[in-house]
Write a protein that holds these residues in place. Structure first.
Motif, mmCIF file in Angstrom:
data_model
loop_
_atom_site.group_PDB
_atom_site.id
_atom_site.type_symbol
_atom_site.label_atom_id
_atom_site.label_comp_id
_atom_site.label_asym_id
_atom_site.label_seq_id
_atom_site.Cartn_x
_atom_site.Cartn_y
_atom_site.Cartn_z
ATOM 1 N N SER A 111 -59.606 -7.688 -14.056
ATOM 2 C CA SER A 111 -59.274 -7.990 -12.806
ATOM 3 C C SER A 111 -57.792 -7.700 -12.341
ATOM 4 O O SER A 111 -57.444 -7.733 -11.398
ATOM 5 N N ARG A 112 -56.962 -7.522 -13.360
ATOM 6 C CA ARG A 112 -55.615 -7.277 -13.196
ATOM 7 C C ARG A 112 -55.576 -5.937 -12.387
ATOM 8 O O ARG A 112 -54.421 -5.581 -12.088
ATOM 9 N N PHE A 113 -56.557 -5.041 -12.492
ATOM 10 C CA PHE A 113 -56.312 -3.668 -12.023
ATOM 11 C C PHE A 113 -57.066 -3.658 -10.386
ATOM 12 O O PHE A 113 -56.966 -2.666 -9.856
ATOM 13 N N LEU A 114 -57.270 -4.817 -9.852
ATOM 14 C CA LEU A 114 -57.778 -4.827 -8.501
ATOM 15 C C LEU A 114 -56.900 -4.223 -7.499
ATOM 16 O O LEU A 114 -57.309 -3.604 -6.401
ATOM 17 N N LYS B 89 -61.913 -4.300 6.483
ATOM 18 C CA LYS B 89 -61.508 -2.940 5.561
ATOM 19 C C LYS B 89 -62.202 -3.008 4.456
ATOM 20 O O LYS B 89 -62.624 -1.901 3.958
ATOM 21 N N LEU B 90 -62.207 -3.962 3.573
ATOM 22 C CA LEU B 90 -62.702 -3.835 2.308
ATOM 23 C C LEU B 90 -64.292 -3.400 2.296
ATOM 24 O O LEU B 90 -64.442 -2.464 1.501
ATOM 25 N N ILE B 91 -64.903 -3.987 3.292
ATOM 26 C CA ILE B 91 -66.328 -3.611 3.594
ATOM 27 C C ILE B 91 -66.629 -2.166 3.917
ATOM 28 O O ILE B 91 -67.520 -1.407 3.483
ATOM 29 N N ASP B 92 -65.426 -1.784 4.781
ATOM 30 C CA ASP B 92 -65.783 -0.397 5.345
ATOM 31 C C ASP B 92 -65.204 0.748 4.362
ATOM 32 O O ASP B 92 -65.312 1.821 4.864
ATOM 33 N N THR B 93 -64.621 0.353 3.461
ATOM 34 C CA THR B 93 -63.957 1.179 2.190
ATOM 35 C C THR B 93 -65.282 1.799 1.649
ATOM 36 O O THR B 93 -65.735 0.946 0.732
ATOM 37 N N ASP B 94 -65.152 2.923 1.289
ATOM 38 C CA ASP B 94 -66.181 3.608 0.405
ATOM 39 C C ASP B 94 -66.024 3.133 -1.068
ATOM 40 O O ASP B 94 -64.635 3.035 -1.263
ATOM 41 N N ILE B 95 -66.926 2.867 -1.850
ATOM 42 C CA ILE B 95 -66.807 2.375 -3.090
ATOM 43 C C ILE B 95 -66.161 3.214 -4.185
ATOM 44 O O ILE B 95 -65.403 2.879 -4.841
ATOM 45 N N ASP B 96 -66.269 4.510 -3.951
ATOM 46 C CA ASP B 96 -65.654 5.649 -4.510
ATOM 47 C C ASP B 96 -63.911 5.512 -4.322
ATOM 48 O O ASP B 96 -63.390 5.788 -5.089
ATOM 49 N N GLU B 97 -63.756 5.476 -3.201
ATOM 50 C CA GLU B 97 -62.466 5.467 -2.804
ATOM 51 C C GLU B 97 -61.921 4.147 -3.277
ATOM 52 O O GLU B 97 -60.673 3.871 -3.869
ATOM 53 N N LEU B 98 -62.573 2.835 -3.261
ATOM 54 C CA LEU B 98 -62.102 1.692 -3.985
ATOM 55 C C LEU B 98 -61.736 1.587 -5.377
ATOM 56 O O LEU B 98 -60.841 1.340 -6.039
ATOM 57 N N TYR B 99 -62.663 2.362 -6.177
ATOM 58 C CA TYR B 99 -62.541 2.817 -7.515
ATOM 59 C C TYR B 99 -61.446 3.266 -7.811
ATOM 60 O O TYR B 99 -60.612 3.221 -8.598
ATOM 61 N N ASN B 100 -61.311 4.784 -7.071
ATOM 62 C CA ASN B 100 -59.979 5.284 -7.168
ATOM 63 C C ASN B 100 -58.654 4.702 -6.994
ATOM 64 O O ASN B 100 -57.791 4.802 -7.668
ATOM 65 N N GLU B 101 -58.712 3.790 -6.092
ATOM 66 C CA GLU B 101 -57.442 2.858 -6.001
ATOM 67 C C GLU B 101 -57.331 1.883 -7.140
ATOM 68 O O GLU B 101 -56.200 1.821 -7.474
ATOM 69 N N MET B 102 -58.319 1.409 -7.672
ATOM 70 C CA MET B 102 -58.173 0.641 -8.661
ATOM 71 C C MET B 102 -57.554 1.461 -9.781
ATOM 72 O O MET B 102 -57.114 0.802 -10.793
ATOM 73 N N MET B 103 -58.164 2.517 -10.050
ATOM 74 C CA MET B 103 -57.667 3.448 -11.155
ATOM 75 C C MET B 103 -56.276 3.591 -11.270
ATOM 76 O O MET B 103 -55.505 3.722 -12.139
ATOM 77 N N LYS B 104 -55.591 3.802 -10.029
ATOM 78 C CA LYS B 104 -54.431 4.089 -9.708
ATOM 79 C C LYS B 104 -53.551 3.050 -10.067
ATOM 80 O O LYS B 104 -52.607 2.967 -10.777
ATOM 81 N N MET C 271 -65.327 -6.226 -6.024
ATOM 82 C CA MET C 271 -64.427 -5.236 -6.848
ATOM 83 C C MET C 271 -64.756 -5.059 -8.192
ATOM 84 O O MET C 271 -64.516 -4.057 -8.733
ATOM 85 N N ILE C 272 -64.530 -6.412 -8.831
ATOM 86 C CA ILE C 272 -64.857 -6.321 -10.345
ATOM 87 C C ILE C 272 -66.189 -5.658 -10.568
ATOM 88 O O ILE C 272 -66.196 -4.737 -11.485
ATOM 89 N N ASN C 273 -67.093 -5.810 -10.155
ATOM 90 C CA ASN C 273 -68.311 -5.310 -10.264
ATOM 91 C C ASN C 273 -68.427 -3.623 -10.080
ATOM 92 O O ASN C 273 -68.959 -2.943 -10.869
ATOM 93 N N ILE C 274 -67.545 -3.114 -9.092
ATOM 94 C CA ILE C 274 -67.439 -1.710 -8.897
ATOM 95 C C ILE C 274 -66.747 -0.907 -10.087
ATOM 96 O O ILE C 274 -67.188 -0.237 -10.528
ATOM 97 N N LEU C 275 -65.532 -1.954 -10.553
ATOM 98 C CA LEU C 275 -64.924 -1.424 -11.873
ATOM 99 C C LEU C 275 -65.979 -1.410 -13.110
ATOM 100 O O LEU C 275 -65.952 -0.293 -13.716
ATOM 101 N N LEU C 276 -66.546 -2.518 -13.160
ATOM 102 C CA LEU C 276 -67.610 -2.562 -14.334
ATOM 103 C C LEU C 276 -68.683 -1.361 -14.331
ATOM 104 O O LEU C 276 -68.889 -0.647 -15.366
ATOM 105 N N TYR C 277 -69.186 -1.235 -13.145
ATOM 106 C CA TYR C 277 -70.321 -0.245 -12.946
ATOM 107 C C TYR C 277 -69.739 1.385 -13.213
ATOM 108 O O TYR C 277 -70.192 2.112 -13.963
#
Length: 539
Positions: free
Chosen positions: A337-340, A376-391, A313-319
């Motif tokens: 990491s506090r945004f995860l 669930k984490l694996i099945d979630t699209d990375i864009d969706e994960l990124y949007n959740e972390m941005m929120k 998840m951190i790598n998704i944010l960094l990228y």
């Protein structure tokens, strides 16, 4: 100790010349020749012989007339054990296992002679012996006396190679269940060495030996959980096959046991290969990290999957944030990491596993629940994960601070902090004496939020209170996202306690450590403590 496990039946046994290595013996019963052979080869070695006999065989002349007298004459330590006539049910097979276990000890050198076995007993006895080889760590040699009726000769044939197939079965199971291939590589290497010891082979493999180390390194990297080592070792292994087409031919010719597994081995490892010669944080890397997490889940290595989940998840944010160059920067990774928005159960489970459970008196979260979260984490699209972390980031930045402060016997420091941050939650760590001045400070600052006082009996030397205070304060902070820790105003011990709180509560939170500074003369501060001073943010 060497132990011979052998059988006698009720058939007609003819005397023949028995050949064992370079020696010849005239015997009617093959195990008697074996006894003489081992006594000649190693006269000082302890030797015991165990005859497994049916009730019919025990009364037959093969035992009574042809075997017993020779055993007595040779002064051999022997024992006759009764077995059923047919080993055709599980109960009877278990009975044979018990009989064989009863005579073997760890480290024995066992000779299983199946020459005079009958019906289904040879197969059952061989399988049981192979099982005992693994369980008791005994060395098994399987021998068979092959009778030539024309020449009236019996030649001792070594069937021990059958046991090697069991090792291949084990290695294949390890790969299928856990994804580790070092055992397969080691067996291929053993085969290669054996081939090179055979002088009469004109054609020998050239590339077979190159398999062992890549598979060993790859297995070690997967078990250790080092991303760069995994990337390098999986690439090294796959390149071996990409460059050397002859290797597949050699596997087909010399290691047929491995040939059927090779497609699944290559396919499985390709799933966690980026194709790059060095580590680059890009979409391909993130996709293979997801596959690697799935690999660990599929092989039931939940601990590894837990460790990787956070870094994934951190790598998704960094990228996504254009910070790929900071992929190995520890401070930057900790900062974001506090945004995860990591679930509490995953965070606690990961910390539990990371410390082998020694950091927590509580039991581990149910493994099935952990696996569900990871799936669930694996099945979630990375864009969706990124949007959740941005929120999560936006919510964190919009939230107000909680203040954790020590309090001594003066009001000024806490007064300054409350005016500067205007928190909605205040936690004060102080003594009973210090708590007496708190109401006045709250009144002067018109504090309307939630306030908790954590009392310290001995604010000077009460180090035994540190753990309790830290646990109590972090409990109050469980649902907060931003925390200010004020290290001004209390005793040295109280402020040390707050540093421990910051360390314990840092996961998923923004924590600022601050000092309140009043540059006025001390006498002036005593006369009028309620003056807002300066705040120095240490981090």
């Amino acid at each position: 100790m060497r132990k011979i496990l052998t059988f006698l039946g009720t058939g007609r046994y003819e005397e023949s010349t028995i050949h064992i290595d370079e020696l010849e013996f005239r015997e009617r019963v093959f195990p008697l020749a074996l006894i003489r052979y081992y006594k000649m080869q190693k006269p000082d070695e302890e030797l015991s012989v165990f005859f497994f006999l049916t009730s019919e065989a025990r009364d037959n002349k093969n035992w009574v007339e042809y075997t017993l007298p020779s055993l007595e004459a040779e002064q051999v330590r022997y024992e006759a054990l009764e077995i059923p006539k047919d080993i055709e049910t599980l109960d009877k097979t278990l009975g044979l296992i018990k009989e064989m276990i009863g005579v073997l000890s760890e480290g024995d050198e066992v000779v299983l002679d199946v020459t005079h076995c009958f019906r289904d007993i040879p197969l059952t006895a061989s399988v049981v012996a192979l099982y005992l080889k693994e369980v008791l760590d005994v060395k098994i040699t399987i021998l068979y006396g092959k009778f030539d009726s024309v020449k009236n000769e019996t030649h001792c044939t070594d069937l021990t190679f059958v046991t090697q197939l069991v090792e291949w079965i084990y290695a294949a199971r390890v790969f299928k269940e856990y994804g580790y291939s070092n055992e397969l590589g080691a067996l291929a290497d053993q085969r290669n060495r054996r081939i090179y010891k055979t002088a009469n082979l004109s054609k020998k493999p050239k590339y077979l030996a190159s398999m062992r180390l890549p598979l060993q390194y790859l297995t070690d990297a997967l078990r250790l959980g080092s991303i760069r080592s995994i990337r390098e070792s999986v690439r090294r292994f796959l390149v071996t096959f990409e460059k050397e087409s002859t290797l597949n031919q050699e596997i087909h010719e010399y290691v047929p046991e491995l040939e059927l597994l090779m497609p699944s081995i290559i396919q499985r490892y390709k799933m966690v290969d980026t194709g790059a010669s060095s580590f680059v944080l890009d979409e391909r890397e993130i996709a293979t990290e997801r596959e690697l997490m799935k690999f660990y889940l599929d092989t039931r290595d939940i601990g590894m999957a837990l460790r990787l989940a956070r870094e994934y998840m951190i790598n998704i944010l960094l990228y996504k944030e254009g910070l790929a160059n900071f992929v190995f920067d520890r401070d930057k990774r900790e900062e974001i990491s506090r945004f995860l928005g990591e679930t509490d159960s995953l965070r606690k489970a990961r910390n539990h596993v990371a410390h082998f459970g020694f950091n927590d008196s509580n039991s581990l979260t149910d493994v099935n629940t952990i696996e569900q979260h990871l799936r669930k984490l694996i099945d979630t699209d990375i864009d969706e994960l990124y949007n959740e972390m941005m929120k999560n980031k936006q919510d964190l930045e919009a939230s107000s601070y909680a203040v954790v402060s020590s309090l001594g016997l003066t009001e000024g420091a806490l007064y300054t902090i409350l005016n500067h941050y205007n928190p909605n939650l205040l936690i004060v760590v102080t003594s009973k004496e210090g708590a007496k001045i708190l109401p006045s400070i709250l009144e002067k600052t018109q504090f309307k939020g939630e306030c908790h006082v954590v009392n310290v009996e001995d604010p000077y030397t009460g180090k035994e209170e540190i753990a309790r205070v830290s646990k109590e304060v972090t409990g109050y902070l469980e649902n907060t996202r931003k925390v200010v820790i004020n290290l001004t105003g209390g005793t040295t011990l109280l402020n040390y306690m707050l540093l421990k709180v910051g360390d314990e509560a840092r996961h998923g939170k923004t924590i600022k450590t601050v000092l309140a500074v009043d540059k006025r003369p001390y006498e002036e501060q005593k006369v009028n403590p309620y003056v807002v001073g300066e705040v120095v943010e240490l981090d």
